[in-house]
Scaffold this motif. Sequence first.
Motif, PDB file in Angstrom:
ATOM      1  N   GLY A 257       0.418  85.695 -45.938  1.00  0.00           N
ATOM      2  CA  GLY A 257       1.029  87.012 -45.989  1.00  0.00           C
ATOM      3  C   GLY A 257       1.361  87.471 -47.391  1.00  0.00           C
ATOM      4  O   GLY A 257       0.843  86.963 -48.386  1.00  0.00           O
TER       5      GLY A 257
ATOM      6  N   GLY B   6       4.479  85.325 -40.375  1.00  0.00           N
ATOM      7  CA  GLY B   6       5.130  84.177 -39.750  1.00  0.00           C
ATOM      8  C   GLY B   6       4.987  84.207 -38.232  1.00  0.00           C
ATOM      9  O   GLY B   6       4.763  83.180 -37.584  1.00  0.00           O
TER      10      GLY B   6
ATOM     11  N   VAL C 149       8.159  79.500 -42.180  1.00  0.00           N
ATOM     12  CA  VAL C 149       9.332  80.073 -42.836  1.00  0.00           C
ATOM     13  C   VAL C 149       9.063  81.545 -43.130  1.00  0.00           C
ATOM     14  O   VAL C 149       8.147  81.875 -43.885  1.00  0.00           O
ATOM     15  CB  VAL C 149       9.663  79.312 -44.132  1.00  0.00           C
TER      16      VAL C 149
ATOM     17  N   LYS D 115      -1.060 107.552 -45.200  1.00  0.00           N
ATOM     18  CA  LYS D 115      -0.461 107.523 -43.861  1.00  0.00           C
ATOM     19  C   LYS D 115       0.779 108.414 -43.826  1.00  0.00           C
ATOM     20  O   LYS D 115       0.946 109.235 -42.927  1.00  0.00           O
ATOM     21  CB  LYS D 115      -0.086 106.086 -43.488  1.00  0.00           C
TER      22      LYS D 115
ATOM     23  N   THR E 190       0.852 102.557 -38.318  1.00  0.00           N
ATOM     24  CA  THR E 190       0.221 101.759 -39.375  1.00  0.00           C
ATOM     25  C   THR E 190      -1.153 102.333 -39.710  1.00  0.00           C
ATOM     26  O   THR E 190      -1.871 102.799 -38.827  1.00  0.00           O
ATOM     27  CB  THR E 190       0.031 100.299 -38.940  1.00  0.00           C
TER      28      THR E 190
ATOM     29  N   ARG F 180      15.299  84.584 -42.180  1.00  0.00           N
ATOM     30  CA  ARG F 180      16.557  84.796 -42.884  1.00  0.00           C
ATOM     31  C   ARG F 180      17.429  85.890 -42.253  1.00  0.00           C
ATOM     32  O   ARG F 180      18.638  85.806 -42.220  1.00  0.00           O
ATOM     33  CB  ARG F 180      16.222  85.177 -44.328  1.00  0.00           C
TER      34      ARG F 180
HETATM   35  C1  LIG Z   1       6.200 101.376 -47.237  1.00  0.00           C
HETATM   36  C2  LIG Z   1       5.172 100.415 -46.744  1.00  0.00           C
HETATM   37  C3  LIG Z   1       4.317 100.779 -45.726  1.00  0.00           C
HETATM   38  C4  LIG Z   1       3.340  99.945 -45.274  1.00  0.00           C
HETATM   39  N1  LIG Z   1       2.497 100.362 -44.294  1.00  0.00           N
HETATM   40  C5  LIG Z   1       1.504  99.565 -43.864  1.00  0.00           C
HETATM   41  C6  LIG Z   1       0.579  99.993 -42.881  1.00  0.00           C
HETATM   42  O1  LIG Z   1       0.677 101.100 -42.377  1.00  0.00           O
HETATM   43  N2  LIG Z   1      -0.430  99.176 -42.530  1.00  0.00           N
HETATM   44  C7  LIG Z   1      -0.577  97.942 -43.073  1.00  0.00           C
HETATM   45  O2  LIG Z   1      -1.519  97.218 -42.731  1.00  0.00           O
HETATM   46  N3  LIG Z   1       0.312  97.476 -44.002  1.00  0.00           N
HETATM   47  C8  LIG Z   1       1.340  98.280 -44.404  1.00  0.00           C
HETATM   48  N4  LIG Z   1       2.217  97.813 -45.345  1.00  0.00           N
HETATM   49  C9  LIG Z   1       2.095  96.404 -45.803  1.00  0.00           C
HETATM   50  C10 LIG Z   1       2.846  95.477 -44.844  1.00  0.00           C
HETATM   51  O3  LIG Z   1       4.192  95.766 -44.908  1.00  0.00           O
HETATM   52  C11 LIG Z   1       2.605  94.032 -45.189  1.00  0.00           C
HETATM   53  O4  LIG Z   1       1.234  93.761 -45.136  1.00  0.00           O
HETATM   54  C12 LIG Z   1       3.285  93.080 -44.206  1.00  0.00           C
HETATM   55  O5  LIG Z   1       4.602  93.447 -43.967  1.00  0.00           O
HETATM   56  C13 LIG Z   1       3.256  91.666 -44.725  1.00  0.00           C
HETATM   57  O6  LIG Z   1       3.834  90.837 -43.783  1.00  0.00           O
HETATM   58  P1  LIG Z   1       4.589  89.471 -44.172  1.00  0.00           P
HETATM   59  O7  LIG Z   1       4.965  88.823 -42.903  1.00  0.00           O
HETATM   60  O8  LIG Z   1       3.759  88.724 -45.111  1.00  0.00           O
HETATM   61  O9  LIG Z   1       5.878  89.927 -44.984  1.00  0.00           O
HETATM   62  P2  LIG Z   1       7.199  90.671 -44.556  1.00  0.00           P
HETATM   63  O10 LIG Z   1       6.895  91.768 -43.638  1.00  0.00           O
HETATM   64  O11 LIG Z   1       7.888  90.993 -45.820  1.00  0.00           O
HETATM   65  O12 LIG Z   1       8.032  89.577 -43.761  1.00  0.00           O
HETATM   66  C14 LIG Z   1       8.637  88.495 -44.402  1.00  0.00           C
HETATM   67  C15 LIG Z   1       9.710  87.941 -43.506  1.00  0.00           C
HETATM   68  O13 LIG Z   1      10.213  86.743 -44.100  1.00  0.00           O
HETATM   69  C16 LIG Z   1      11.625  86.770 -44.111  1.00  0.00           C
HETATM   70  N5  LIG Z   1      12.084  85.970 -45.244  1.00  0.00           N
HETATM   71  C17 LIG Z   1      12.018  86.308 -46.549  1.00  0.00           C
HETATM   72  N6  LIG Z   1      12.519  85.313 -47.311  1.00  0.00           N
HETATM   73  C18 LIG Z   1      12.907  84.354 -46.464  1.00  0.00           C
HETATM   74  C19 LIG Z   1      13.493  83.080 -46.649  1.00  0.00           C
HETATM   75  N7  LIG Z   1      13.778  82.620 -47.868  1.00  0.00           N
HETATM   76  N8  LIG Z   1      13.762  82.326 -45.552  1.00  0.00           N
HETATM   77  C20 LIG Z   1      13.478  82.781 -44.315  1.00  0.00           C
HETATM   78  N9  LIG Z   1      12.922  83.986 -44.085  1.00  0.00           N
HETATM   79  C21 LIG Z   1      12.636  84.767 -45.148  1.00  0.00           C
HETATM   80  C22 LIG Z   1      11.968  88.227 -44.226  1.00  0.00           C
HETATM   81  O14 LIG Z   1      13.259  88.476 -43.754  1.00  0.00           O
HETATM   82  C23 LIG Z   1      10.883  88.853 -43.359  1.00  0.00           C
HETATM   83  O15 LIG Z   1      11.275  88.887 -42.004  1.00  0.00           O
HETATM   84  C24 LIG Z   1       3.201  98.668 -45.836  1.00  0.00           C
HETATM   85  C25 LIG Z   1       4.070  98.281 -46.849  1.00  0.00           C
HETATM   86  C26 LIG Z   1       5.061  99.125 -47.310  1.00  0.00           C
HETATM   87  C27 LIG Z   1       5.969  98.717 -48.411  1.00  0.00           C
END
Ligand SMILES: Cc1cc2nc3c(=O)[nH]c(=O)nc-3n(C[C@H](O)[C@H](O)[C@H](O)COP(=O)(O)OP(=O)(O)OC[C@H]3O[C@@H](n4cnc5c(N)ncnc54)[C@H](O)[C@@H]3O)c2cc1C
Lengths: 326, 665
Positions: B553, B158, B152, B420, B191, B177
């Motif tokens: 994540g 994911g 999810v 960055k 990144t 979503r």
């Molecule tokens: C400004 C910024 C810059 C960054 N730059 C870097 C970088 O350069 N290098 C680095 O290593 N990290 C960076 N990060 C950190 C990075 O964004 C995170 O480590 C990464 O995105 C985490 O991935 P994730 O899949 O856990 O979460 P997310 O990227 O938030 O993905 C979550 C996904 O789940 C979906 N979702 C949410 N709720 C639901 C639901 N209820 N049902 C179904 N789907 C849902 C969302 O739509 C989304 O697609 C940065 C963060 C920020 C804020």
Amino acid sequence: MNGEPKGKLALYWAASCGGCEIAVLAINERILDVDALFDIVFWPVAVDAKVHDVEKMADGSIDVCLFNGGIRTSEQEYMARLLRKKSKVLVAFGSCAHEGCIPGLANSTSRRRIFETVYHETPSTENTDHVEPQPSTAVPEGTLHLPVFYDTLRTLDQTVKVDYYLPGCPPEADRIWDAITAIVENNLPPPGSVIGAETTVCQECPRKRNEKKVKKFYRTWEIIPDEETCLLEQGLLCCGIATRAGCGARCPQVGSPCIGCYGPNEGIHDHGARMMAALASTIDSNDPEEIDRIIRDGIPDPVGSFYRFGLAASHLRRKKEAMIET
Amino acid sequence: MITSDETLRIGVYVCHCGSNIAGTVDVEALTKFAEGLPHVALARHYKYMCSDPGQELVKRDIVEFGLNRIVVAACSPNLHEATFRRAAEDAGLNRFLVQIANIREQVAWVTEDRQEALEKAESHLGAAVRRVARHVPLQRQFVRIVPRAMVVGGGIAGIQAALTLAEAGREVILVEREPSIGGHMAMFDKTFPTLDCAACILTPKMTAVKLHPNIKLLTYSTVESVEGSVGNFRIKVKRKPRYIDESLCVGCMQCIDGCAFTRAKFPNAFDQGLGLRKPVWIPFPQAVPPVPVVDPEVCLQIARGKCKQGCVEACGERNAFRFDQQERIEEYEVGAVVVATGFHAFDPSVISYYGYGKYPNVYTSLEVERLLNAGGPTSGKLVLRDGSTPKRVGIIHCVGSRDANYHAYCSRVCCMYALKLAHLVREKTEAEVYNCYIDIRAAGKGFEEFYNRVQNEGVQFVRGKVADITPAAGQGTSAEGGLVMKVDDTLLGSIREINVDMVILAVALEPQADANQVRRTFGISCSAEGFFLEKHPKLAPVNTANDGVLVAGACQGAKDIPDTVAQADAAAAKALALIDAGQIELEPNTAWIEEDICSGCKTCINLCPYQAIRADEERKIAVVDPALCKGCGTCVAACPSGAARQHLFGDEQISEELEGLMNYV
Ligand SMILES: Cc1cc2nc3c(=O)[nH]c(=O)nc-3n(C[C@H](O)[C@H](O)[C@H](O)COP(=O)(O)OP(=O)(O)OC[C@H]3O[C@@H](n4cnc5c(N)ncnc54)[C@H](O)[C@@H]3O)c2cc1C
Ligand code: SF4
Ligand code: SF4
Ligand code: SF4
């Protein structure tokens, strides 16, 4: 059974209303069969035998004693012990002997409070000399004795060992007959058992039930329940869910919620606690304040609602002296 | 079958746990005490009961002395109940005839006085001995596991978890979503710390998801409800209407050109509202699936029922448009779930002194990520609201993090992404850049080196918290307006006012707005700050309180992409281990209904948190599905007729245990 010597039967009435005595007669013409099978050696309400006659009987010479009523006075305790000694089988007959019943509800108060109410406070009482019954009173002719009135009502089995229980306030005629038949045919369950069903009133109740979710409880006079749905689901505090079957669900069938006179089901000790645990789970709210309100408004007398018949036999047994209002 | 009292032979083992227990509890006295308890045939104490020789002792005694009940007074049953059950079983004793008295966590570790500790231990041990006397042998029960997993959230976490599972040959259902997978990573240009291009590493993975035969991708969808439990979850997924049939769309995007709106005029959320889109749109060019969605609020056809439908015309014989599509619910059966719903970026407008939302040239980091991204609203040009290039840029670290008023925790990635951004801003604009920080946290692999590199590139580092942002004198709040950052430079020991024309707020990572609801749906817990809680921070970092539900994540806590990917693979591996086991052992303490006693009152039916009870209308009784029952005991406590019973928690067992506890206190 013809030709066999007749059995010996005794019946006694302690702290109870007398309804159980009548209930014995509700078996109608079958009472004649009872008479054919048993010599009734002691039954103060119907037979002219005295306590000293019983005292003279050999121990264990009475085959069956149906004892109704709880133990509230020294005399009742004496009779319970006496009849226990003289009887092979002692049956706690009816709710009072079984679990204290309405007289047992007085365990939520005390002897002192009961005497104050009965001998002083009721509007129809005029007792300017402040007379109260005393265990012994000296008069010119000698000393008069009255039974001691205990502070706490005890059930029969809190006083002597009981072989069987026949629940109900009063027991239903058919269940009484079942018990008599079982005794005669020597088809009794293991000693200590309740003679009766092993399920609850709902099983005998024809009302349609759904998953229970109660938003508001009503007193019986507040609504006219519909004829088909479970009363509890309509907000009437029906104790059928927690009460042993055997009555044929008489009350709920006519729209009056079960008040629990058959006591808890097999294996359950505390009827009221069971009922509360079940109700707690059916109240349809997650908001503590709303839950409080539902309970407060709908169930103003929890002890009277959940422990109407079983207070004396429950884990609670009685109210602490210190908590009784003066 | 209750062993009649005469034949009971209970063996009691008191563990020293090195000095963990023996340091506080007089184990010899406790053993003596045990010898005096009813039915105890033998009592011993030993240094480490859980060690091999400790277990051997139990096994040998069972055989040699004919023990038929075992009590081990040791640590929490969470740790070694299974160990001693197995040992008993190895020696031929039913494993459920073992009871643990927890004299470590509940006695030794929480009691100082030796006498008190001994008394407490005696009462625990006495309780266990009385309880175990009432235990009956039970059969172990197993259920089949559905060899399929659901993931999810389609962010990098994911995506990674789904691909790992799919490559291992398992079916995966990936629920996202938004209209496209990709999550936050898809928004970035580069990144840290390696500065590789986000799209270059992410897009191939997204495409792999789309193409993988084992992955069923459900975008624009959310999980509605979860029933069942580990090995056998039944999950309802709500699918929002796209108004376009995914199976017919070829991703040509001609409908977007054909739309009656000739110009895009609605804010694109993926671009943080900086870019505009039409009613039929796609969040970004590399979106997966490459299928547009129609926004029903602004689409003339859907909202007003009147449009010449240029989109449909453009779609032509592909005929993918479905204006009558409705929201629908689909149900899936899976054995395990990986929750990877990511994070939400902190909204800085609540910190009034930073002026976000008030001064147009104060941006969030995510907005700037979009501006810097070649696929973003400015095609990668960093410009101010008026289109001009910034010359002096301030970057503020820790916005919403490490601040008791917002989030006390450190968001872990902000320092690095702020570096960055500093690098990228300089690279693209040659602007003067000021990074205002509290501390630089650069603890990851290659992070310190990256910090040094950015320092050497001439970025100015100011150690201090920015107290205020105000318009430069006489410039109002207009788009062109310059800004002044007031910062207490703790290295210089003075308050500085730095003139800039752009401010970037390095915002915190916080739990998703709906995290609490998602948590409830999946039956997992949250930590105080609202991130999903792992079962154990060290020993079970991707498991949760709900068996079979794993987390990966940023939904579990703020983290960067490398950590996210590692955690996603860990979660996938755990899921794999689970669904590949084929079957799973059920909790022994399940409930059952004594059929003769049940009156069919239905009190219990809707109380079960696991939907394990149903009403059998024909027989007028309740029935528990042992595969779904988790042994919580709710129905048992509620059943007014005493028909609902529970293995290992019979009234008699509980009363004996209580009596035991009370007897010796
Ligand atoms: C400004 C910024 C810059 C960054 N730059 C870097 C970088 O350069 N290098 C680095 O290593 N990290 C960076 N990060 C950190 C990075 O964004 C995170 O480590 C990464 O995105 C985490 O991935 P994730 O899949 O856990 O979460 P997310 O990227 O938030 O993905 C979550 C996904 O789940 C979906 N979702 C949410 N709720 C639901 C639901 N209820 N049902 C179904 N789907 C849902 C969302 O739509 C989304 O697609 C940065 C963060 C920020 C804020
Ligand atoms: S009305 Fe009372 S007895 Fe009848 S089903 Fe409902 S709760 Fe049970
Ligand atoms: S014990 Fe009862 S309420 Fe709890 S999971 Fe099992 S069936 Fe459901
Ligand atoms: S609460 Fe008890 S009696 Fe009522 S339906 Fe459930 S198991 Fe049967």
